[in-house]
Scaffold this motif. Structure first.
Motif, short mmCIF file in Angstrom:
data_model
loop_
_atom_site.label_atom_id
_atom_site.label_comp_id
_atom_site.label_asym_id
_atom_site.label_seq_id
_atom_site.Cartn_x
_atom_site.Cartn_y
_atom_site.Cartn_z
N ALA A 1 20.19 33.36 27.32
CA ALA A 1 19.33 32.59 28.22
C ALA A 1 19.34 33.17 29.63
O ALA A 1 18.34 33.05 30.37
N VAL A 2 20.45 33.78 30.03
CA VAL A 2 20.56 34.33 31.39
C VAL A 2 20.61 35.85 31.37
O VAL A 2 19.89 36.53 32.09
N LEU A 3 21.47 36.40 30.51
CA LEU A 3 21.60 37.86 30.43
C LEU A 3 22.11 38.26 29.06
O LEU A 3 22.67 37.45 28.32
N THR A 4 21.96 39.52 28.78
CA THR A 4 22.55 40.14 27.58
C THR A 4 23.29 41.38 28.04
O THR A 4 22.82 42.12 28.91
N GLY A 5 24.47 41.59 27.48
CA GLY A 5 25.24 42.76 27.89
C GLY A 5 26.60 42.79 27.25
O GLY A 5 26.91 42.00 26.36
N LYS A 6 27.43 43.69 27.74
CA LYS A 6 28.77 43.85 27.21
C LYS A 6 29.71 44.27 28.33
O LYS A 6 29.27 44.85 29.34
N PRO A 7 31.01 43.99 28.18
CA PRO A 7 31.98 44.39 29.22
C PRO A 7 32.02 45.90 29.40
O PRO A 7 31.85 46.66 28.44
N ALA A 8 32.25 46.32 30.64
CA ALA A 8 32.37 47.74 30.96
C ALA A 8 33.82 48.10 31.24
O ALA A 8 34.72 47.25 31.19
N ALA A 9 34.07 49.37 31.56
CA ALA A 9 35.43 49.89 31.72
C ALA A 9 36.20 49.19 32.83
O ALA A 9 37.42 49.00 32.73
N GLY A 10 35.50 48.78 33.90
CA GLY A 10 36.19 48.16 35.02
C GLY A 10 36.90 46.88 34.64
O GLY A 10 37.98 46.58 35.16
N MET A 11 36.31 46.11 33.71
CA MET A 11 36.93 44.84 33.29
C MET A 11 38.22 45.10 32.54
O MET A 11 39.24 44.43 32.78
N TYR A 12 38.19 46.08 31.64
CA TYR A 12 39.40 46.38 30.87
C TYR A 12 40.49 46.99 31.76
O TYR A 12 41.67 46.71 31.57
N LEU A 13 40.05 47.79 32.73
CA LEU A 13 41.02 48.36 33.66
C LEU A 13 41.65 47.27 34.52
O LEU A 13 42.85 47.30 34.82
N TYR A 14 40.86 46.28 34.91
CA TYR A 14 41.35 45.15 35.70
C TYR A 14 42.45 44.40 34.94
O TYR A 14 43.50 44.10 35.49
N LEU A 15 42.20 44.12 33.66
CA LEU A 15 43.20 43.43 32.85
C LEU A 15 44.46 44.26 32.67
O LEU A 15 45.58 43.74 32.72
N LEU A 16 44.27 45.56 32.47
CA LEU A 16 45.43 46.44 32.30
C LEU A 16 46.29 46.48 33.57
O LEU A 16 47.52 46.39 33.50
N LEU A 17 45.65 46.57 34.72
CA LEU A 17 46.39 46.61 35.98
C LEU A 17 47.10 45.28 36.26
O LEU A 17 48.18 45.27 36.86
N LEU A 18 46.51 44.18 35.83
CA LEU A 18 47.17 42.89 35.99
C LEU A 18 48.44 42.83 35.14
O LEU A 18 49.48 42.30 35.58
N LEU A 19 48.38 43.37 33.93
CA LEU A 19 49.56 43.40 33.07
C LEU A 19 50.64 44.30 33.66
O LEU A 19 51.83 43.96 33.64
N VAL A 20 50.24 45.45 34.19
CA VAL A 20 51.20 46.36 34.81
C VAL A 20 51.84 45.71 36.03
O VAL A 20 53.06 45.80 36.24
#
Length: 292
Positions: free
Chosen positions: A183-202
């Motif tokens: 209804a608003v957008l169509t898409g998929k997560p990009a590399a920045g999101m996964y890198l953000y989660l990885l850095l939070l875990l680190v």
């Protein structure tokens, strides 16, 4: 008004003269040395408590090599959000945008997000966005709380903040992946999101490693009237105020004598070096006089 320093009688507003109307003591200069010493003691004790906070603050950031690494790992996650975190195409009803979305893109699109019906059109997308922004706020709170990383509640605070931070960040990703609405957008997560989660875990791993290892706080030595403050607190329980004051005078006099002796010694060394330099220059001067 204050009390008379000699007789202790409370002074009225009309007792503005320099001498006490009850005992005749000069209020300004009576026992001035002792009153100044008492004020100095209070100021030095207050400085000691403030210095302890400064020492803990300093140790929180540079108290160990791992603490320095924690600063870096704590600062990096937000930079991942400046990279593309989502590749999407917006519904033409709201915008013709198609491409990579980062935290900067979201900030610049506040007007679009605020349009009527945008947030209501896809509740899961809205929840995902709110959780992502909440994780950014929690990241900022965690970074500020590093100033108290050597406090008594540091471990409990770190557990709560990291738990909320990871839940909000991972929750934002999971809700977005579970959202099947276009209804608003169509898409998929990009590399920045996964890198953000990885850095939070680190960051969480390094933070807990620092807390497990512990940081030895080195407190700057403070004095009260020439006495180390730890010893001063002990002497307060074993000496009368008069005896403690005499001990302070004795310590300060001893330090003054040591400093004067050191200055005299340094002056004597400088005086002793002057003739040696003159003797070294004499042959050159004599040679110049005789044309050598």
């Amino acid at each position: 008004m204050a009390d008379c320093p000699k007789c202790g009688v409370h002074l009225k507003m009309t007792d503005w003269r320099q001498h006490c109307p009850h005992c005749g003591a000069n209020i300004v200069v009576y026992d001035l040395q002792e009153r100044l010493m008492q004020q100095a003691d209070i100021a030095e004790v207050q400085h000691y408590h403030f210095q302890k906070k400064i020492d803990r603050l300093k140790a929180s950031f540079v108290g160990s090599k791992l603490a320095v690494v924690r600063i870096i790992t704590s600062f990096l996650p937000v930079f991942a959000l400046l990279l593309p975190i989502l590749k999407a195409t917006l519904n033409p009803a709201y915008s013709s945008f198609s491409g990579n979305i980062s935290l900067v893109t979201i900030y610049n699109s506040v007007d679009t997000i605020g349009k009527s019906g945008f947030l209501q059109a896809d509740r899961l997308l809205t929840a995902s966005l709110m959780l992502l922004l909440a994780s950014v706020v929690l990241w900022l709170v965690h970074f500020i709380c590093l100033t108290m990383a050597c406090g008594k509640r540091a471990k409990g605070r770190a557990v709560v903040l990291h738990a909320l931070l990871l839940l909000s960040a991972f929750g934002a990703l999971f809700i977005f992946l579970a959202d099947r609405s276009d209804a608003v957008l169509t898409g998929k997560p990009a590399a920045g999101m996964y890198l953000y989660l990885l850095l939070l875990l680190v960051n969480a791993a390094v933070d807990f490693a620092v807390l497990h290892q512990g940081i030895s706080v080195r407190h700057k030595q403070c004095y009260v009237g020439g006495i180390p403050i730890e010893e001063y607190f002990e002497l307060q329980t074993t000496m009368t105020p008069e005896e403690l004051r005499q001990e302070q005078y004795r310590r300060m006099q001893k330090k003054r004598e040591e400093k004067e002796a050191q200055m005299l010694h340094e002056h004597a060394e400088k005086v002793a070096q002057v003739p040696a330099q003159d003797d070294a220059e004499t042959p050159e001067k004599e040679g110049a006089v005789h044309g050598g």
